[in-house]
Design a protein around this motif. Structure first.
Motif, short mmCIF file in Angstrom:
data_model
loop_
_atom_site.label_atom_id
_atom_site.label_comp_id
_atom_site.label_asym_id
_atom_site.label_seq_id
_atom_site.Cartn_x
_atom_site.Cartn_y
_atom_site.Cartn_z
N GLY A 1 0.79 -1.22 0.00
CA GLY A 1 0.00 0.00 0.00
C GLY A 1 0.82 1.26 0.00
O GLY A 1 0.32 2.33 -0.33
N SER A 2 2.10 1.17 0.35
CA SER A 2 2.98 2.34 0.41
C SER A 2 3.73 2.52 -0.91
O SER A 2 4.48 1.63 -1.34
CB SER A 2 3.98 2.21 1.56
N LYS A 3 3.55 3.67 -1.54
CA LYS A 3 4.26 3.97 -2.78
C LYS A 3 5.77 3.99 -2.54
O LYS A 3 6.55 3.52 -3.37
CB LYS A 3 3.79 5.31 -3.33
N LEU A 4 6.17 4.53 -1.39
CA LEU A 4 7.59 4.59 -1.06
C LEU A 4 8.19 3.19 -0.93
O LEU A 4 9.27 2.92 -1.45
CB LEU A 4 7.79 5.37 0.24
N VAL A 5 7.48 2.30 -0.23
CA VAL A 5 7.98 0.93 -0.06
C VAL A 5 8.07 0.24 -1.41
O VAL A 5 9.07 -0.46 -1.69
CB VAL A 5 7.08 0.14 0.90
N ARG A 6 7.06 0.42 -2.26
CA ARG A 6 7.11 -0.19 -3.59
C ARG A 6 8.33 0.28 -4.37
O ARG A 6 9.00 -0.49 -5.04
CB ARG A 6 5.82 0.11 -4.38
N LYS A 7 8.62 1.58 -4.26
CA LYS A 7 9.77 2.13 -4.97
C LYS A 7 11.09 1.59 -4.40
O LYS A 7 11.99 1.21 -5.16
CB LYS A 7 9.78 3.66 -4.89
N LEU A 8 11.19 1.54 -3.07
CA LEU A 8 12.42 1.05 -2.44
C LEU A 8 12.69 -0.40 -2.83
O LEU A 8 13.81 -0.77 -3.18
CB LEU A 8 12.32 1.19 -0.92
N ILE A 9 11.64 -1.24 -2.76
CA ILE A 9 11.80 -2.65 -3.12
C ILE A 9 12.14 -2.77 -4.60
O ILE A 9 13.03 -3.54 -5.00
CB ILE A 9 10.54 -3.46 -2.78
N GLY A 10 11.46 -2.00 -5.43
CA GLY A 10 11.74 -2.04 -6.87
C GLY A 10 13.16 -1.63 -7.19
O GLY A 10 13.84 -2.26 -8.01
N ASP A 11 13.65 -0.59 -6.51
CA ASP A 11 15.02 -0.12 -6.76
C ASP A 11 16.06 -1.17 -6.41
O ASP A 11 17.02 -1.40 -7.17
CB ASP A 11 15.28 1.16 -5.97
N VAL A 12 15.91 -1.82 -5.25
CA VAL A 12 16.91 -2.82 -4.86
C VAL A 12 16.80 -4.07 -5.72
O VAL A 12 17.81 -4.73 -6.00
CB VAL A 12 16.83 -3.18 -3.35
N LEU A 13 15.58 -4.40 -6.17
CA LEU A 13 15.43 -5.54 -7.07
C LEU A 13 16.13 -5.28 -8.40
O LEU A 13 16.80 -6.16 -8.95
CB LEU A 13 13.95 -5.84 -7.32
N ARG A 14 15.98 -4.07 -8.92
CA ARG A 14 16.63 -3.74 -10.20
C ARG A 14 18.15 -3.75 -10.07
O ARG A 14 18.87 -4.06 -11.02
CB ARG A 14 16.13 -2.38 -10.70
N LYS A 15 18.63 -3.39 -8.89
CA LYS A 15 20.08 -3.43 -8.65
C LYS A 15 20.56 -4.87 -8.53
O LYS A 15 21.63 -5.23 -9.03
CB LYS A 15 20.41 -2.65 -7.38
N GLU A 16 19.77 -5.70 -7.84
CA GLU A 16 20.14 -7.10 -7.62
C GLU A 16 19.94 -7.95 -8.87
O GLU A 16 20.71 -8.86 -9.15
CB GLU A 16 19.29 -7.67 -6.47
N LEU A 17 18.88 -7.63 -9.64
CA LEU A 17 18.53 -8.39 -10.85
C LEU A 17 18.35 -7.41 -12.00
O LEU A 17 17.22 -6.96 -12.27
CB LEU A 17 17.24 -9.18 -10.62
N PRO A 18 19.42 -7.05 -12.70
CA PRO A 18 19.36 -6.00 -13.72
C PRO A 18 18.29 -6.22 -14.79
O PRO A 18 17.75 -5.25 -15.33
CB PRO A 18 20.77 -6.03 -14.33
N ALA A 19 17.95 -7.48 -15.10
CA ALA A 19 16.98 -7.75 -16.18
C ALA A 19 15.55 -7.90 -15.66
O ALA A 19 14.65 -8.25 -16.42
CB ALA A 19 17.40 -9.02 -16.92
N VAL A 20 15.33 -7.61 -14.39
CA VAL A 20 14.02 -7.82 -13.80
C VAL A 20 13.00 -6.82 -14.33
O VAL A 20 13.33 -5.68 -14.66
CB VAL A 20 14.10 -7.71 -12.25
N GLU A 21 11.75 -7.27 -14.42
CA GLU A 21 10.62 -6.37 -14.67
C GLU A 21 9.80 -6.33 -13.40
O GLU A 21 9.29 -7.36 -12.95
CB GLU A 21 9.76 -6.87 -15.83
N VAL A 22 9.70 -5.17 -12.79
CA VAL A 22 8.96 -5.03 -11.54
C VAL A 22 7.55 -4.53 -11.84
O VAL A 22 7.37 -3.50 -12.50
CB VAL A 22 9.67 -4.04 -10.58
N VAL A 23 6.56 -5.28 -11.37
CA VAL A 23 5.16 -4.91 -11.52
C VAL A 23 4.68 -4.43 -10.15
O VAL A 23 4.42 -5.24 -9.26
CB VAL A 23 4.31 -6.10 -12.00
N ALA A 24 4.60 -3.12 -9.97
CA ALA A 24 4.24 -2.54 -8.68
C ALA A 24 2.73 -2.35 -8.59
O ALA A 24 2.13 -1.76 -9.48
CB ALA A 24 4.96 -1.22 -8.48
N CYS A 25 2.14 -2.85 -7.51
CA CYS A 25 0.69 -2.76 -7.31
C CYS A 25 0.40 -2.25 -5.90
O CYS A 25 1.06 -2.67 -4.95
CB CYS A 25 0.02 -4.11 -7.51
N ALA A 26 -0.61 -1.38 -5.79
CA ALA A 26 -0.95 -0.80 -4.49
C ALA A 26 -1.86 -1.69 -3.67
O ALA A 26 -2.00 -1.48 -2.47
CB ALA A 26 -1.59 0.57 -4.68
#
Length: 296
Positions: free
Chosen positions: A26-51
């Motif tokens: 539900g937190s836009k900030l948390v979604r962004k933080l998780i997405g950012d570290v996932l992209r750093k950890e897995l460069p080819a990842v596609e993150v689908v963020a949902c509220a």
């Protein structure tokens, strides 16, 4: 994205070189933080963020995902409801669903998570650890030099499980009883490389006077090794929740239910190994001049 079959049964995880991971919070900030570290950890990842649930349902209808991570509490429902939604979609049936909660251990100990949930993650471990945890599911990588002390009295089971662990780069010392495991730990106690292994993996029911639970209690009480010093994974075919809760309260880091699923066992083992090393690194850094002692 490909799926695999073993002995006529679908494996419970999909593997992809460019994983599509759904992050529900539900937190836009948390979604962004998780997405950012996932992209750093897995460069080819596609993150689908949902509220929340509604957005997740819509995204699942558009395309399949390789893994779902969700907060336990959502604006329009909860993570357990989302897990059920994922399971009702045929192509999503075996996709890992990871619930992220501030009280994950409490939920685990009380067995409040349902069978629709693949695993849990305690948010106190941080977003970087979560990204590492997720990577373990979609792209497991070996940890050089990781040593597992493995306790199992069935030769057939031991052979298969050793091969699972060794195929992912883990060194395995296999013993057949809790007594043998205790002898091993006592031999290494007090040495520079104590406890002598990076992870203890044990069955509950063993031949001999002592059980895997007795071994677990000795590790935590007699030896005084905490969960980061010597992580303990307990394998059990006992679906009695009271017994499972007892193992966790006695100090097991996690449980692996039988029959053993290779990807789940390897993921849990690698995660505990990585978390233990993160803890030791933080502890060593905290002990440096001018620093503070880290917690484990």
């Amino acid at each position: 994205m490909t799926s695999s079959k073993t002995d006529g049964h679908d494996l419970r995880h999909l593997v992809s070189e460019s994983p599509r991971i759904m992050v529900v919070d539900g937190s836009k900030l948390v979604r962004k933080l998780i997405g950012d570290v996932l992209r750093k950890e897995l460069p080819a990842v596609e993150v689908v963020a949902c509220a929340g649930l509604a957005e997740a349902r819509a995204a699942l209808e558009q395309a399949p995902v390789d893994l779902v991570t969700t907060a336990l509490v959502l604006p329009d429902g909860d993570g357990l409801q989302l897990a059920r939604v994922v399971r009702r979609a045929a192509v999503q049936r075996y996709v890992p669903v990871i619930v992220v909660s501030g009280d994950a251990q409490g939920h685990l100990e009380s067995r409040r998570f349902t069978e629709d949930v693949t695993d849990y993650f305690d948010k106190a471990n941080g977003h970087q650890a979560l990204a590492t945890f997720i990577r373990g599911y979609v792209m497991p990588e070996p940890i050089p030099g990781a040593h597992v002390l493995y306790v199992e009295d069935s030769r057939t089971v031991a052979l298969a499980t050793r091969r699972m662990l060794q195929s992912h780069g883990m060194e395995v010392t296999h013993v057949i009883s809790a007594e043998d495991a205790l002898d091993w730990l006592r031999e290494w106690r007090g040495s520079d490389v104590a406890p002598g292994a990076d992870l203890l993996l044990t069955d509950v029911y063993l031949k001999g006077e002592l059980s895997g639970r007795d071994l677990l209690q000795a590790v935590r009480q007699e030896f005084g090794y905490g969960k980061r010093r010597l992580p303990v994974l307990v394998m059990t075919g006992d679906d009695n929740r009271v017994n499972q809760m007892g193992l966790l309260r006695d100090g097991a880091n996690d449980l692996v239910l039988k029959p053993i699923e290779e990807r789940l066992l390897v993921t849990k083992a690698l995660f505990q190994l990585r978390l233990a090393r993160i803890g030791r690194t933080a502890e060593n850094a905290g002990a440096a001049p001018g620093g503070t002692t880290g917690q484990t």
